[in-house]
Design an enzyme around this catalytic site. Structure first.
Site, PDB file in Angstrom:
ATOM      1  N   ASP A 169       0.850  -1.198   0.000  1.00  0.00           N
ATOM      2  CA  ASP A 169       0.000   0.000   0.000  1.00  0.00           C
ATOM      3  C   ASP A 169       0.890   1.254   0.000  1.00  0.00           C
ATOM      4  OD1 ASP A 169      -2.242   1.578   0.230  1.00  0.00           O
ATOM      5  OD2 ASP A 169      -2.629   1.108   2.340  1.00  0.00           O
ATOM      6  N   HIS A 170       0.592   2.206  -0.840  1.00  0.00           N
ATOM      7  CA  HIS A 170       1.357   3.477  -0.906  1.00  0.00           C
ATOM      8  C   HIS A 170       2.866   3.323  -0.786  1.00  0.00           C
ATOM      9  CE1 HIS A 170      -2.212   5.961  -0.923  1.00  0.00           C
ATOM     10  NE2 HIS A 170      -2.701   5.151  -0.020  1.00  0.00           N
ATOM     11  N   ASN A 207      -8.317   1.334   7.080  1.00  0.00           N
ATOM     12  CA  ASN A 207      -7.150   1.270   7.959  1.00  0.00           C
ATOM     13  C   ASN A 207      -7.425   1.967   9.298  1.00  0.00           C
ATOM     14  OD1 ASN A 207      -4.628   0.945   9.052  1.00  0.00           O
ATOM     15  ND2 ASN A 207      -3.515   2.041   7.482  1.00  0.00           N
ATOM     16  N   THR A 208      -7.807   3.236   9.252  1.00  0.00           N
ATOM     17  CA  THR A 208      -7.957   4.008  10.493  1.00  0.00           C
ATOM     18  C   THR A 208      -8.906   3.315  11.481  1.00  0.00           C
ATOM     19  OG1 THR A 208      -7.690   5.980   9.130  1.00  0.00           O
ATOM     20  CG2 THR A 208      -8.401   6.325  11.401  1.00  0.00           C
ATOM     21  N   GLU A 244      -2.442   6.404  -8.359  1.00  0.00           N
ATOM     22  CA  GLU A 244      -3.507   7.349  -8.049  1.00  0.00           C
ATOM     23  C   GLU A 244      -3.245   8.723  -8.647  1.00  0.00           C
ATOM     24  OE1 GLU A 244      -2.387   6.858  -3.545  1.00  0.00           O
ATOM     25  OE2 GLU A 244      -3.477   8.718  -3.797  1.00  0.00           O
ATOM     26  N   HIS A 267      -7.910  10.180   3.343  1.00  0.00           N
ATOM     27  CA  HIS A 267      -7.248   9.278   4.284  1.00  0.00           C
ATOM     28  C   HIS A 267      -7.544   9.768   5.695  1.00  0.00           C
ATOM     29  CE1 HIS A 267      -4.278   7.884   1.057  1.00  0.00           C
ATOM     30  NE2 HIS A 267      -4.948   6.821   1.445  1.00  0.00           N
ATOM     31  N   GLY A 280      -9.125   5.409   1.907  1.00  0.00           N
ATOM     32  CA  GLY A 280      -9.717   6.230   2.951  1.00  0.00           C
ATOM     33  C   GLY A 280     -11.154   5.828   3.225  1.00  0.00           C
TER      34      GLY A 280
HETATM   35 ZN    ZN Z   1      -4.576   4.912   0.727  1.00  0.00          ZN
END
Ligand code: ZN
Length: 295
Positions: free
Chosen positions: A86-87, A246-247, A144, A193, A223
């Protein structure tokens, strides 16, 4: 077993989305996998799930360790659990994870001017294709365009620099996909995000639909934490095939762990005081997977 590409295509046809969940440790992996298995049992078939690690998460867990855990689960249980980088912010870091056989990677060059983003993304796509051919794999590259903020945390307000103007334009999406050959696109469509304490902004469903049509590739919604159920449902209908959470996992883990330590101040066995944290993650993931799969 079907490939990740095939599962994503299938999700698009069925109008469901595959859940992508980040991990920082083994507890999170257990929580996510437990939830996926509960629902697989319920529906009578294996529900695919993607485990993601950002550069920071990967640094903590270990590139090779993450790969070993997930690939062994997949092999032993014959379960469609996939691993995504991821990222990742450079060609070198994308190459490094693909070399240890991650299934997919996200090259995040969104802070570069569009043409430089295209050059870097294309380099990753070319490498993934070459490696796929050489090793008989089917690696996916996601990129992205359009800004959605950077970190998975609790926010007081919408991140600076995120606005209608930084949302992805359908014509840019089309051009970007044509120039790079990416397999998946993460657009900016009102998503951000992190989670805003007063509530996350609404998604622009019409924009998602237009980007999906113009780009011709499955879309990934980053996000996902804090987005309303209704927005998720509409977004999936018009072309979102993977959703990142994720958060919410981080918050659930931390809250449960704090409570567990408070409730059991003399407990020193991590496998005991961490158990509620695993369960808390499992609960979040189960709810999300139900929503993404219309259950
Ligand atoms: Zn992301």
């Amino acid at each position: 077993m079907k490939t990740l590409r095939e599962y994503i295509k299938e999700a698009g046809n069925k109008k469901v989305a595959i859940g992508h969940f980040n991990i920082s440790n083994l507890e999170a992996l257990h929580g996510i996998y437990n939830a996926a298995k509960i629902l697989s049992k319920e529906i009578g078939e294996n529900m695919p799930v993607i485990i993601g690690l950002s550069e920071g998460e990967e640094g903590f867990v270990g590139k090779v360790e993450a790969e070993a855990l997930i690939k062994e689960i997949r092999k032993n249980d014959n379960y469609p659990i996939f691993l995504n980088a991821d990222h990742h912010y450079s060609f070198e870091s994308v190459k490094a994870v693909l070399d240890v056989s991650y299934d997919s990677a996200i090259i995040d060059a969104v802070k570069l001017p569009l043409e430089e983003n295209i050059t870097l993304t294309k380099k990753c796509v070319d490498y993934a294709k070459e490696l796929s051919k050489k090793e008989g794999r089917d690696i996916l590259i996601e990129a992205e365009i359009g800004f959605i903020g950077k970190s998975s945390k609790l926010l007081d307000s919408i991140p600076k620099g995120v606005s209608e103007a930084t949302m992805t334009k359908p014509e840019d999406a089309k051009y970007f996909v044509e120039q790079t050959g990416i397999d998946l696109l993460a657009p900016s469509v009102g998503n951000i995000h992190g989670m805003v304490k007063g509530g996350n902004p609404k998604l622009n469903i019409e924009r998602i639909k237009k980007i999906r049509e113009a780009s011709g590739v499955p879309l990934v919604l980053h996000g996902g934490s804090g987005i309303s159920d209704e927005d998720f449902k509409e977004a999936i209908k018009v072309g979102i095939s993977i959703i990142h959470i994720n958060t919410e996992i981080r918050v659930a883990y931390k809250d449960a762990l704090e409570k567990s330590l408070e409730d059991n101040p003399s407990e020193i066995a991590p496998y005991r005081f961490l158990e509620p944290a695993v369960e808390a993650i499992e609960k979040v993931v189960e709810q999300r997977l139900r929503l993404f799969n219309n259950l």
